[in-house]
Design an enzyme around this catalytic site. Structure first.
Site, PDB file in Angstrom:
ATOM      1  N   ASP A  22     -39.193  10.117  48.761  1.00 12.96           N
ATOM      2  CA  ASP A  22     -39.745   9.523  49.974  1.00 12.96           C
ATOM      3  C   ASP A  22     -39.539   8.018  49.867  1.00 12.96           C
ATOM      4  OD1 ASP A  22     -41.452   9.675  52.451  1.00 12.96           O
ATOM      5  OD2 ASP A  22     -42.750   8.412  51.230  1.00 12.96           O
ATOM      6  N   GLU A 107     -34.750  11.508  53.095  1.00 18.25           N
ATOM      7  CA  GLU A 107     -34.848  11.502  54.556  1.00 18.25           C
ATOM      8  C   GLU A 107     -33.514  11.041  55.146  1.00 18.25           C
ATOM      9  OE1 GLU A 107     -38.796   9.072  55.176  1.00 18.25           O
ATOM     10  OE2 GLU A 107     -37.956   8.953  53.166  1.00 18.25           O
ATOM     11  N   ASP A 186     -47.520  10.111  49.708  1.00 22.95           N
ATOM     12  CA  ASP A 186     -46.076   9.967  49.542  1.00 22.95           C
ATOM     13  C   ASP A 186     -45.472  11.057  48.656  1.00 22.95           C
ATOM     14  OD1 ASP A 186     -46.354   7.706  51.096  1.00 22.95           O
ATOM     15  OD2 ASP A 186     -46.476   6.341  49.384  1.00 22.95           O
TER      16      ASP A 186
END
Ligand SMILES: [Zn+2]
Length: 220
Positions: A22, A107, A186
């Protein structure tokens, strides 16, 4: 001066280990699904403060003067230094991940809408585009897999039971109201990102390393 130098291009021994990451800004540059937190280095902030003062000094110098030329050179030098420090940091983090994991899931910054969320400023500040490009080519050299997944709801869903809840950004840790699991926000997001890789298409990344900070990473 920071020099980054890579000479090896030997595939690493295979590993089935997979990790989700993340990407963040403050205080962490990234957090992994295993709970490792990589802090954003403080020297970025120090260098930024120096740069701001050098820029102020430049703006006070008379046009065409020798002193202005000197001040301009100083600003340019600081810009280069910051860019080099950041790049060196990105190389080190990417190297660590590639050495350890066979699959690295992050991501997908190209997903539309991401730029309007919490990430908008962070993308530029942290130079995630550059980091992911470095990660991609190191991974390819080493025969590792890097996967970008749709980040939608990854920071809202409970990684244990899937319960979805919007939380304010200052909430670092929470207890899931449905299953009672205690989560670091997170780490939970990184776990969700990793879980999505099962559904994500494998990508082939461009091998070229971008020249500047925040340069777009190419997906052919
Ligand atoms: Zn839950």
């Amino acid at each position: 001066m920071v020099f980054s130098c890579e000479v090896e291009a030997v595939p690493l021994p295979q590993t089935q280990e997979a990790i989700g990451i993340d990407l963040g800004t403050n205080p962490h540059f990234l957090v992994t699904s295993e709970g490792e937190m990589v802090e954003a280095p403080r020297y970025f902030q120090k260098a930024q403060a120096k740069l701001a003062s050098a820029q102020r000094s430049l703006s006070r110098k008379k046009r065409g003067s020798n002193r202005r030329r000197q001040a301009r050179r100083r600003v340019a030098k600081l810009h280069r230094k910051i860019a080099n420090q950041r790049k060196d940091f990105h190389h080190k983090i990417a190297r660590r991940l590639v050495n350890k994991y066979g699959t690295i899931v992050h991501e997908d910054l190209n997903v539309i809408g991401l730029a309007r969320t919490r990430l908008a400023k962070g993308v530029l500040d942290a130079g995630w585009g550059q980091f992911l490009a470095i990660l991609a080519y190191k991974a390819e050299e080493a025969g590792r897999r890097v996967v970008g997944v749709d980040p939608k709801h990854t920071s809202q869903d409970c990684p244990v039971c899937g319960y979805r809840e919007k939380r304010p950004l200052w909430v670092r840790e929470y207890t899931c109201p449905q299953c009672g699991a205690h989560q670091h926000r997170d780490v939970a997001a990184a776990t969700n990102i990793l879980a999505r890789s099962g559904r994500a298409p494998d990508r082939r990344w461009a091998r070229t390393e971008p020249a500047g900070m925040g340069t777009a990473w190419a997906v052919p």
